[in-house]
Design an enzyme around this catalytic site. Structure first.
Site, PDB file in Angstrom:
ATOM      1  N   MET A  40       0.850  -1.191   0.000  1.00  0.00           N
ATOM      2  CA  MET A  40       0.000   0.000   0.000  1.00  0.00           C
ATOM      3  C   MET A  40       0.890   1.247   0.000  1.00  0.00           C
ATOM      4  O   MET A  40       0.464   2.323   0.421  1.00  0.00           O
ATOM      5  CB  MET A  40      -0.930  -0.017   1.212  1.00  0.00           C
ATOM      6  CG  MET A  40      -1.879  -1.225   1.167  1.00  0.00           C
ATOM      7  SD  MET A  40      -3.415  -1.008   2.068  1.00  0.00           S
ATOM      8  CE  MET A  40      -2.804  -0.849   3.708  1.00  0.00           C
ATOM      9  N   ALA A  42       4.145   3.828   0.898  1.00  0.00           N
ATOM     10  CA  ALA A  42       4.883   4.265   2.095  1.00  0.00           C
ATOM     11  C   ALA A  42       5.944   3.216   2.410  1.00  0.00           C
ATOM     12  O   ALA A  42       6.037   2.694   3.528  1.00  0.00           O
ATOM     13  CB  ALA A  42       3.947   4.494   3.275  1.00  0.00           C
ATOM     14  N   LEU A  43       6.730   2.918   1.396  1.00  0.00           N
ATOM     15  CA  LEU A  43       7.656   1.787   1.478  1.00  0.00           C
ATOM     16  C   LEU A  43       8.769   2.037   2.497  1.00  0.00           C
ATOM     17  O   LEU A  43       9.316   3.131   2.575  1.00  0.00           O
ATOM     18  CB  LEU A  43       8.280   1.530   0.101  1.00  0.00           C
ATOM     19  CG  LEU A  43       7.283   1.266  -1.032  1.00  0.00           C
ATOM     20  CD1 LEU A  43       8.030   0.975  -2.326  1.00  0.00           C
ATOM     21  CD2 LEU A  43       6.330   0.118  -0.699  1.00  0.00           C
ATOM     22  N   GLU A  45      12.226  -0.162   4.680  1.00  0.00           N
ATOM     23  CA  GLU A  45      13.277  -1.134   4.394  1.00  0.00           C
ATOM     24  C   GLU A  45      12.721  -2.571   4.336  1.00  0.00           C
ATOM     25  O   GLU A  45      13.227  -3.403   3.582  1.00  0.00           O
ATOM     26  CB  GLU A  45      14.389  -0.990   5.452  1.00  0.00           C
ATOM     27  CG  GLU A  45      15.641  -1.790   5.191  1.00  0.00           C
ATOM     28  CD  GLU A  45      16.187  -1.716   3.751  1.00  0.00           C
ATOM     29  OE1 GLU A  45      16.162  -0.628   3.147  1.00  0.00           O
ATOM     30  OE2 GLU A  45      16.630  -2.767   3.241  1.00  0.00           O
ATOM     31  N   HIS A  47       9.787  -3.550   3.119  1.00  0.00           N
ATOM     32  CA  HIS A  47       9.276  -3.748   1.755  1.00  0.00           C
ATOM     33  C   HIS A  47      10.435  -3.935   0.777  1.00  0.00           C
ATOM     34  O   HIS A  47      10.407  -4.784  -0.096  1.00  0.00           O
ATOM     35  CB  HIS A  47       8.497  -2.514   1.266  1.00  0.00           C
ATOM     36  CG  HIS A  47       7.209  -2.247   1.978  1.00  0.00           C
ATOM     37  ND1 HIS A  47       7.025  -1.129   2.756  1.00  0.00           N
ATOM     38  CD2 HIS A  47       6.048  -2.920   1.996  1.00  0.00           C
ATOM     39  CE1 HIS A  47       5.795  -1.120   3.234  1.00  0.00           C
ATOM     40  NE2 HIS A  47       5.178  -2.202   2.788  1.00  0.00           N
ATOM     41  N   GLY A 158       4.600 -10.112   4.093  1.00  0.00           N
ATOM     42  CA  GLY A 158       5.367 -10.038   5.334  1.00  0.00           C
ATOM     43  C   GLY A 158       4.675 -10.780   6.472  1.00  0.00           C
ATOM     44  O   GLY A 158       3.442 -10.793   6.569  1.00  0.00           O
ATOM     45  N   GLU A 159       5.500 -11.368   7.347  1.00  0.00           N
ATOM     46  CA  GLU A 159       4.944 -12.099   8.490  1.00  0.00           C
ATOM     47  C   GLU A 159       4.463 -11.180   9.607  1.00  0.00           C
ATOM     48  O   GLU A 159       3.888 -11.655  10.574  1.00  0.00           O
ATOM     49  CB  GLU A 159       5.993 -13.075   9.042  1.00  0.00           C
ATOM     50  CG  GLU A 159       6.142 -14.292   8.154  1.00  0.00           C
ATOM     51  CD  GLU A 159       7.137 -15.312   8.674  1.00  0.00           C
ATOM     52  OE1 GLU A 159       8.044 -14.917   9.437  1.00  0.00           O
ATOM     53  OE2 GLU A 159       7.011 -16.480   8.307  1.00  0.00           O
ATOM     54  N   LYS A 160       4.715  -9.869   9.487  1.00  0.00           N
ATOM     55  CA  LYS A 160       4.158  -8.974  10.513  1.00  0.00           C
ATOM     56  C   LYS A 160       2.634  -9.097  10.500  1.00  0.00           C
ATOM     57  O   LYS A 160       1.997  -9.111  11.526  1.00  0.00           O
ATOM     58  CB  LYS A 160       4.565  -7.521  10.272  1.00  0.00           C
ATOM     59  CG  LYS A 160       4.071  -6.631  11.398  1.00  0.00           C
ATOM     60  CD  LYS A 160       4.666  -5.259  11.334  1.00  0.00           C
ATOM     61  CE  LYS A 160       3.991  -4.400  10.292  1.00  0.00           C
ATOM     62  NZ  LYS A 160       2.560  -4.117  10.614  1.00  0.00           N
ATOM     63  N   SER A 197       4.505   0.978   7.784  1.00  0.00           N
ATOM     64  CA  SER A 197       4.271   2.279   7.136  1.00  0.00           C
ATOM     65  C   SER A 197       3.660   3.254   8.128  1.00  0.00           C
ATOM     66  O   SER A 197       3.769   4.469   7.970  1.00  0.00           O
ATOM     67  CB  SER A 197       3.330   2.104   5.953  1.00  0.00           C
ATOM     68  OG  SER A 197       3.872   1.168   5.064  1.00  0.00           O
TER      69      SER A 197
HETATM   70  O1  PAF Z   1      -0.240  -5.824   3.764  1.00  0.00           O
HETATM   71  C1  PAF Z   1      -0.622  -4.892   3.029  1.00  0.00           C
HETATM   72  O2  PAF Z   1       0.062  -3.898   2.797  1.00  0.00           O
HETATM   73  C2  PAF Z   1      -2.005  -4.976   2.389  1.00  0.00           C
HETATM   74  O3  PAF Z   1      -2.905  -5.586   3.255  1.00  0.00           O
HETATM   75  C3  PAF Z   1      -2.011  -5.662   1.013  1.00  0.00           C
HETATM   76  C4  PAF Z   1      -1.589  -7.110   1.133  1.00  0.00           C
HETATM   77  C5  PAF Z   1      -1.081  -4.926   0.065  1.00  0.00           C
HETATM   78  C6  PAF Z   1      -3.417  -5.638   0.417  1.00  0.00           C
HETATM   79  O4  PAF Z   1      -3.895  -4.328   0.264  1.00  0.00           O
END
Ligand code: PAF
Length: 291
Positions: A40, A42-43, A45, A47, A158-160, A197
């Site tokens: 979504m 707002a990347l 580290e 990501h 991600g596992e978070k 994010s």
């Molecule tokens: O984990 C996220 O950022 C969101 O839930 C995803 C998987 C991109 C779906 O909108």
């Protein structure tokens, strides 16, 4: 619509429409593997590490940046969700990401802004699902759409968002989609705070307090060796009662595979601790394997 970025003279391409992305993907040649990293924006580290991994494991990588409105149960949270598209694109270009998909809400949802109703066989009834009505139908709806649009070989999560990961695996199995779901470990700041994010929205005081979330998870992991689950849960509750900046929403210990929460440790089962905490309006989640 296709945009060719020239910020760093690389060949990363940014697509805003389903049609243009699909045209591109159908032109890359048969037998080439595609990895999808849904985000979504707002990347951070965390990501970027996932994108690096996806680059190693696939011929082409698509990163989607789409703030999906249907998964937000709280309007304020949606409005305040950070939007950093230009720095995100620059960071992806530096990593030599191949394709970025940044569609509008209308492009993705067309005339139907509704979520599909999935049966997650109870996985959605606890924790995030209990506190965020319809959240997982929203997540699965967008992820399924992204899968059908990009048809990836592998998709990275991600596992978070551990519960989200299990729900996506369930959806993929139910829909019989031939996609490998790749879990990616949690990335943490030096002080242990899980990268998110939402962290940029924390005040200085909240940011200083926030590592307590992971510290409490580590302590509960230690207690898990010789204490019963009720005592561990009480310990966590007490830790947060004294905290001025952080308010505990839930702490659960659940079976790692089916997420059924438990007050009793059964032999040969794997357990995971899950936590959600509010720092003011900002909601932070984290989890840890206990055994
Ligand atoms: O984990 C996220 O950022 C969101 O839930 C995803 C998987 C991109 C779906 O909108």
């Amino acid at each position: 619509m296709r945009v060719q970025l020239t910020i760093f003279n690389s060949s990363m391409e940014v697509f805003k429409t389903v049609k243009s992305l699909q045209q591109k993907l159908s032109s890359i040649g048969q037998g080439k593997s595609v990895g999808l990293v849904p985000t979504m924006g707002a990347l951070h580290e965390g990501h970027l590490s996932i994108v690096r991994r996806a680059k190693k494991e696939n011929d082409f990588v698509v990163v989607s940046i789409f703030v999906n409105p249907t998964q937000f149960n709280n309007k304020e949270d949606l409005i305040n969700y950070p939007n950093t598209l230009i720095p995100d694109l620059k960071a992806l270009e530096l990593l030599q990401c191949d394709f970025v998909f940044t569609p509008s809400v209308k492009e993705v949802y067309q005339q139907d802004p509704n979520t599909e109703n999935f049966d997650f066989e109870g996985l959605d009834e606890v924790m995030e699902g209990k506190f965020r009505t319809n959240h997982f139908n929203g997540v699965a709806t967008i992820v399924k759409k992204l899968f059908l649009i990009t048809n990836p070989d592998k998709a990275y999560f991600g596992e978070k968002d551990f519960q989200q990961l299990l729900i996506i695996k369930k959806m993929v199995a139910q829909e019989k989609l031939p996609i490998e779901i790749v879990p990616c470990e949690i990335f943490r700041e030096k002080d242990g705070l899980a990268m998110s994010s939402r962290n940029v929205r924390l005040t200085a005081e909240q940011r200083t307090a926030a590592p307590e979330i992971y510290r409490t998870l580590l302590k509960s992991k230690k207690l898990f060796q010789n204490q019963d689950l009720v005592s561990i849960k009480n310990f966590v509750k007490n830790e947060f009662i004294q905290n001025k900046e952080l308010e505990l929403e839930y702490f659960e210990i659940a079976d790692t595979e089916v997420l059924i929460s438990s007050n009793e440790i059964k032999p040969n089962k794997k357990y995971q601790a899950f936590i959600a905490v509010f720092a003011g309006q900002v909601r932070l989640i984290d989890n840890i394997a206990l055994n």
